[in-house]
Design an enzyme around this catalytic site. Structure first.
Site, PDB file in Angstrom:
ATOM      1  CD  GLU A 177      -2.942  -1.076   0.127  1.00 59.34           C
ATOM      2  OE1 GLU A 177      -3.023  -0.062  -0.583  1.00 59.34           O
ATOM      3  OE2 GLU A 177      -3.628  -2.105  -0.067  1.00 59.34           O
ATOM      4  CG  ASN A 188      -0.785   5.216  -1.243  1.00 59.71           C
ATOM      5  OD1 ASN A 188      -1.588   4.779  -2.064  1.00 59.71           O
ATOM      6  ND2 ASN A 188      -1.064   5.342   0.038  1.00 59.71           N
ATOM      7  NE  ARG A 223      -4.988   3.045  -6.043  1.00 56.97           N
ATOM      8  CZ  ARG A 223      -4.503   1.806  -6.019  1.00 56.97           C
ATOM      9  NH1 ARG A 223      -4.317   1.137  -7.124  1.00 56.97           N
ATOM     10  NH2 ARG A 223      -4.228   1.233  -4.885  1.00 56.97           N
TER      11      ARG A 223
END
Ligand SMILES: Nc1ncnc2c1ncn2[C@@H]1O[C@H](COP(=O)(O)OP(=O)(O)O)[C@@H](O)[C@H]1O
Ligand SMILES: [Mg+2]
Lengths: 155, 105
Positions: A49, A53, A107
């Site tokens: 994660e 990002n 997303r």
């Protein structure tokens, strides 16, 4: 200050192929704490994660540098720092809300929530135009108390 | 990421294989949506038996497929969900409104 018993540093470009590399590297390093499969899965997911990002949001239309530092502390705590020098986040509190995303339908806006629920601590520091640093930690306690804590440089 | 489709009556089974992260999953949702739009299933099953790893990029695929099915009056179920993916789904509380069938690993 607590002293780490072991530490790695990684630096790689924000290519999406490196998402798999980053989580595999952290999983390999964390293996010395003898984590359970669930713990390892949680850590890999949190790393995925944070690194995704950087790739998707911090450097949306260019390649940039991603840096990671992973440290192991004597109490069995694994600390992971992921930082970028990308666009930064204007409102971190809002960004951490479940379902908040600036990334469209591909997303889910659940990245920070996953990091938060899979790790014991999550800190996000960001400045628009400067970059973002995500620091998270998880203590792998159960197994470590059964085995000896990692000790000197040669073990 | 490998995606394969199998249709039986009005049930469309979508089998996902590989690592369901942002790198591998780019374009996967669009492919599933296109298949749903042309085949118009009443029921769609995402077969996750071959998913070695999943992060929130996989959640976006489950959510997107769920929304598309709901718009068309159909339903979505997940099958053979491995333990790691199941933990991600329940951390996001997706298991509250998408049904998860059968056991995983
Ligand atoms: N490293 C980063 N640099 C810039 N913006 C970020 C970064 N990480 C997160 N963000 C912002 O925070 C939002 C929420 O992130 P996240 O919870 O992971 O959801 P998602 O990645 O699905 O959008 C992102 O949509 C983005 O706007
Ligand atoms: Mg994210």
């Amino acid at each position: 200050m607590r002293r780490p018993v072991n530490e790695i540093k990684l630096r790689f470009p924000s290519r999406s192929a490196n998402e798999g590399f980053a989580r595999a590297a952290v999983a390999c390093f964390a293996a010395q704490l003898d984590p359970t499969l669930d713990e390892l899965g949680d850590i890999k997911t949190a790393v995925s994660e944070a690194v995704t990002n950087c790739i998707v949001h911090a450097y949306p239309d260019c390649l940039g540098d991603i840096r990671m530092r992973v440290r192991i502390f004597p109490d069995g705590c694994l600390e992971i720092v992921v930082s970028d020098r990308g666009c930064g986040i204007t409102d971190v509190e809002q960004a951490r809300q479940p379902m908040f995303t600036t990334g469209g339908t591909e997303r889910a806006g659940m990245g920070f929530c996953i990091m938060e629920s899979f790790m014991d601590t999550l800190r996000v520091r960001s400045r628009p135009g400067v970059g973002t640093t995500v620091t998270m930690s998880r203590r792998l306690r159960a197994r470590l108390s059964a085995n000896a804590a990692p000790g000197g440089p040669s073990d | 990421m490998k995606v394969s489709y199998r249709q039986e009556g009005r049930t469309l089974t979508v089998a996902l294989q590989g690592e369901l992260d942002h790198h591998a999953a780019q374009g996967v949702l669009r492919g599933i949506e296109a298949a749903v739009d042309t085949r118009l299933p009443l029921r769609c099953v995402l077969d996750m038996g071959g998913v070695d790893f999943m992060d929130s990029s996989g959640l976006a695929i489950v959510l997107g497929t769920y929304r598309r099915l709901r718009e068309l009056g159909g339903s979505l179920a997940l099958a053979r969900v491995p333990n790691q993916a199941r933990r991600v789904l329940s951390a996001a509380h997706l298991d509250r409104f998408v049904s998860i069938e059968g056991g995983g690993t």
